[in-house]
Scaffold this motif. Structure first.
Motif, mmCIF file in Angstrom:
data_model
loop_
_atom_site.group_PDB
_atom_site.id
_atom_site.type_symbol
_atom_site.label_atom_id
_atom_site.label_comp_id
_atom_site.label_asym_id
_atom_site.label_seq_id
_atom_site.Cartn_x
_atom_site.Cartn_y
_atom_site.Cartn_z
ATOM 1 N N ALA A 52 1.405 -1.561 0.148
ATOM 2 C CA ALA A 52 -0.093 0.104 -0.059
ATOM 3 C C ALA A 52 1.114 0.930 0.306
ATOM 4 N N ALA A 53 2.263 0.884 0.709
ATOM 5 C CA ALA A 53 2.859 2.227 1.073
ATOM 6 C C ALA A 53 2.853 2.059 -0.600
ATOM 7 N N ILE A 87 8.531 2.441 5.037
ATOM 8 C CA ILE A 87 9.187 3.961 5.486
ATOM 9 C C ILE A 87 9.755 4.845 3.931
ATOM 10 N N ARG A 88 10.579 3.527 3.450
ATOM 11 C CA ARG A 88 11.185 4.225 2.418
ATOM 12 C C ARG A 88 10.293 5.692 1.100
ATOM 13 N N CYS A 125 10.569 12.658 10.490
ATOM 14 C CA CYS A 125 12.158 12.483 9.962
ATOM 15 C C CYS A 125 12.878 12.831 10.785
ATOM 16 N N PHE A 126 13.531 13.419 11.989
ATOM 17 C CA PHE A 126 14.343 13.162 12.594
ATOM 18 C C PHE A 126 14.072 11.642 12.961
ATOM 19 N N ASP A 127 12.944 10.750 13.931
ATOM 20 C CA ASP A 127 13.386 9.617 14.104
ATOM 21 C C ASP A 127 14.309 8.792 13.451
ATOM 22 N N TRP A 128 13.773 9.438 11.084
ATOM 23 C CA TRP A 128 14.293 8.138 10.291
ATOM 24 C C TRP A 128 15.964 8.352 10.440
ATOM 25 N N MET A 129 16.722 9.425 11.460
ATOM 26 C CA MET A 129 17.778 10.025 11.201
ATOM 27 C C MET A 129 18.567 9.151 12.163
ATOM 28 N N ILE A 130 17.884 9.206 13.386
ATOM 29 C CA ILE A 130 18.717 9.022 14.127
ATOM 30 C C ILE A 130 18.710 6.893 14.962
ATOM 31 N N ALA A 136 18.079 5.897 2.016
ATOM 32 C CA ALA A 136 16.909 5.779 1.362
ATOM 33 C C ALA A 136 15.861 7.038 1.911
ATOM 34 N N PRO A 137 15.199 6.859 3.275
ATOM 35 C CA PRO A 137 14.821 7.417 4.037
ATOM 36 C C PRO A 137 14.976 8.247 4.839
#
Length: 185
Positions: A52-53, A87-88, A125-130, A136-137
């Protein structure tokens, strides 16, 4: 199409552009399917949620405006997505929204994307960074945070700190995007 029919159709989606585009066009042509698609996308423990994503990302790449009535749903549940393959595309949709917001001042996105939506995108976005996510994400998140930092002065120093801290431990793809963002900051 019922929710169950859409769910069943998503079983036929695979990584091929052709399949993702076919189902994205189906949703674009029937925008009443968008909330159903998002419901499936946010069933985050179900492997079909990733499909679905993928479809949602392709739909947004062609007709971002179709997602705008559902920004509350999207941003309220961003933080729940945890499968790498979901996530991507979700991070990419955030990048579409933020890039359009800043680069097309007359767009509908500018009118619909509220401060609350942006705050939730920033947090994700900060969660994906850390967190331990793929490149990619993280790359999409870097770009979003850089752009959102033009209105939120605290973002750039935080982003710089993360990029400098993680630089040596990350892949060449991460390093290339990080260098690009660091030069802009």
């Amino acid at each position: 199409m019922t929710p169950q029919q859409l769910y069943n159709e998503l079983n036929y989606v695979n990584h091929s552009r052709e399949k993702r585009q076919y189902y994205a066009n189906l949703v674009i042509d029937n925008t009443d399917l968008v909330p159903l698609l998002l419901d499936i996308l946010f069933q985050v423990n179900d492997p079909i949620s990733c499909r679905a994503a993928w479809v949602f990302e392709f739909m947004c790449s062609k007709k971002l405006e179709a997602s705008l009535p559902y920004l509350d749903t999207l941003t309220n549940q961003l933080h729940t997505v945890h499968r790498d393959s979901a996530i991507r595309p979700v991070a990419k949709v955030c990048e579409y929204l933020v890039t359009t917001y800043y680069n097309q001042p007359q767009s509908q996105v500018r009118q619909k994307l509220t401060e609350s939506h942006k705050e939730k995108i920033i947090a994700s976005c900060f969660d994906w960074m850390i967190n331990e996510n793929k490149v990619a994400p993280k790359a999409y998140a870097m770009n979003c945070l850089f752009l959102l930092g033009s209105d939120n002065t605290w973002i750039h120093p935080e982003l710089r700190g993360i990029l400098e801290r993680d630089y040596q431990m990350q892949s060449s793809g991460f390093k290339a995007r990080a260098r690009h963002i660091l030069k802009k900051i």
